[in-house]
Design an enzyme around this catalytic site. Sequence first.
Site, PDB file in Angstrom:
ATOM      1  N   LYS A  92      26.148  -4.105  -1.526  1.00 18.32           N
ATOM      2  CA  LYS A  92      27.617  -4.174  -1.619  1.00 18.32           C
ATOM      3  C   LYS A  92      28.279  -3.456  -0.456  1.00 18.32           C
ATOM      4  CE  LYS A  92      27.118  -3.353  -6.571  1.00 18.32           C
ATOM      5  NZ  LYS A  92      27.376  -2.280  -7.544  1.00 18.32           N
ATOM      6  N   ARG A 150       0.804  -1.228   0.000  1.00 17.26           N
ATOM      7  CA  ARG A 150       0.000   0.000   0.000  1.00 17.26           C
ATOM      8  C   ARG A 150       0.830   1.269   0.000  1.00 17.26           C
ATOM      9  NH1 ARG A 150      -2.583  -3.977   1.802  1.00 17.26           N
ATOM     10  NH2 ARG A 150      -0.571  -4.428   2.711  1.00 17.26           N
ATOM     11  N   THR A 151       1.797   1.339   0.903  1.00 14.79           N
ATOM     12  CA  THR A 151       2.483   2.616   1.097  1.00 14.79           C
ATOM     13  C   THR A 151       3.230   3.002  -0.174  1.00 14.79           C
ATOM     14  OG1 THR A 151       2.728   1.998   3.408  1.00 14.79           O
ATOM     15  CG2 THR A 151       4.010   3.886   2.649  1.00 14.79           C
ATOM     16  N   ARG A 160      11.226   3.859   3.192  1.00 18.89           N
ATOM     17  CA  ARG A 160      10.925   2.906   4.261  1.00 18.89           C
ATOM     18  C   ARG A 160      12.210   2.179   4.602  1.00 18.89           C
ATOM     19  NH1 ARG A 160       5.896  -1.164   4.467  1.00 18.89           N
ATOM     20  NH2 ARG A 160       4.947   0.812   5.084  1.00 18.89           N
ATOM     21  N   HIS A 207       5.195   5.765  11.498  1.00 20.41           N
ATOM     22  CA  HIS A 207       4.647   5.614  10.146  1.00 20.41           C
ATOM     23  C   HIS A 207       3.705   6.807   9.932  1.00 20.41           C
ATOM     24  CE1 HIS A 207       3.421   3.926   6.453  1.00 20.41           C
ATOM     25  NE2 HIS A 207       3.084   2.698   6.822  1.00 20.41           N
TER      26      HIS A 207
HETATM   27  N1   CP Z   1      -0.052  -0.154   5.955  1.00 15.17           N
HETATM   28  C1   CP Z   1       1.126  -0.400   5.329  1.00 15.17           C
HETATM   29  O1   CP Z   1       2.145   0.194   5.667  1.00 15.17           O
HETATM   30  O2   CP Z   1       1.055  -1.331   4.340  1.00 15.17           O
HETATM   31  P1   CP Z   1       2.286  -1.795   3.445  1.00 15.17           P
HETATM   32  O3   CP Z   1       3.279  -2.443   4.354  1.00 15.17           O
HETATM   33  O4   CP Z   1       1.716  -2.716   2.414  1.00 15.17           O
HETATM   34  O5   CP Z   1       2.878  -0.542   2.833  1.00 15.17           O
END
Ligand code: CP
Length: 306
Positions: A80, A51-52, A101, A129
């Site tokens: 590396k 999603r993110t 991320r 998050h």
């Molecule tokens: N909610 C969320 O962070 O989903 P993903 O890990 O799929 O990005």
Amino acid sequence: MKSKSLVSIDQCSKEDILRILNNARKFEANPNRKVLEGKVAATLFFEPSTRTRLSFETAVNRLGGRIIGFSDASTTSSSKGETLKDTILMVSNYADLIIMRHYLEGAARYASEVTNVPIINAGDGANQHPSQTMLDLYSIQKTQGRLTGLTITMVGDLKYGRTVHSLIVGMSHFNPTFKFVAPEELKMPDEQKNFCDNHGIKYQEYTEFTEDIINNTDILYMTRVQRERFTDMEEYERVKNVYILKNDMLKNSRDNLRIMHPLPRVNEIAYDIDDNPKAYYIQQAHNGLFARQAIICDVLNIPVED
Ligand code: CP
């Protein structure tokens, strides 16, 4: 001048949050606006995501920008031995915005300190998050018609779940009452409970997930047990299916109750809930597109017209 980044929800004032939610509403009304024409955004995902990453990339595409990046760090020079600092400095040569991320807590803040390109934290370990929080707040506001004075029950992995940690901070401006439901091993950490104490936020803790809790809840925020954060797999096996929400548990719940989940789900919401009108997790993920369009414009100081 140092650029504007979004690394943690606690950097957002109540006014910041309400501005971004208001802009998300404008994007929901009209998501296709070419305000990023000529700009390049980089998505650097050192951890898996559906999603993110895809909603951020959709957001950039719908805003007329271009995307570079990776979803599998093993294909990059970090495999590396290239440091995060060098990776960020290299990508800063190419992109106007970095969405990252990372599995290490604090990685986004560190990245924001080594570059002048804005960083959006798309999740750092078990820490934060913030874009998820913004879409959660938008979803709560949309479904409840308000943010203030709500009872939010968080269920599952409250120790490692970065979404619940961020949501506590995001909701702290709106006089919430929290119910934390978790097994002993996955209780809400002291850091978050101390935050609640210091901000006068009411909370109760439970190990049993009862109908009485559900019946006194406005938002039921289910979470997945985060297998990837466990060092002891036997402990994960003990707690992985500890709470499973089933349709018959909702029969006396409030009319306004909505079930949210940051997703992915594993076993914690039975599939028969999907057809219940109180299930909101799929729409919640859809809201992520609009919230992320609003966040991108905010960090890049791009005004959002009606
Ligand atoms: N909610 C969320 O962070 O989903 P993903 O890990 O799929 O990005």
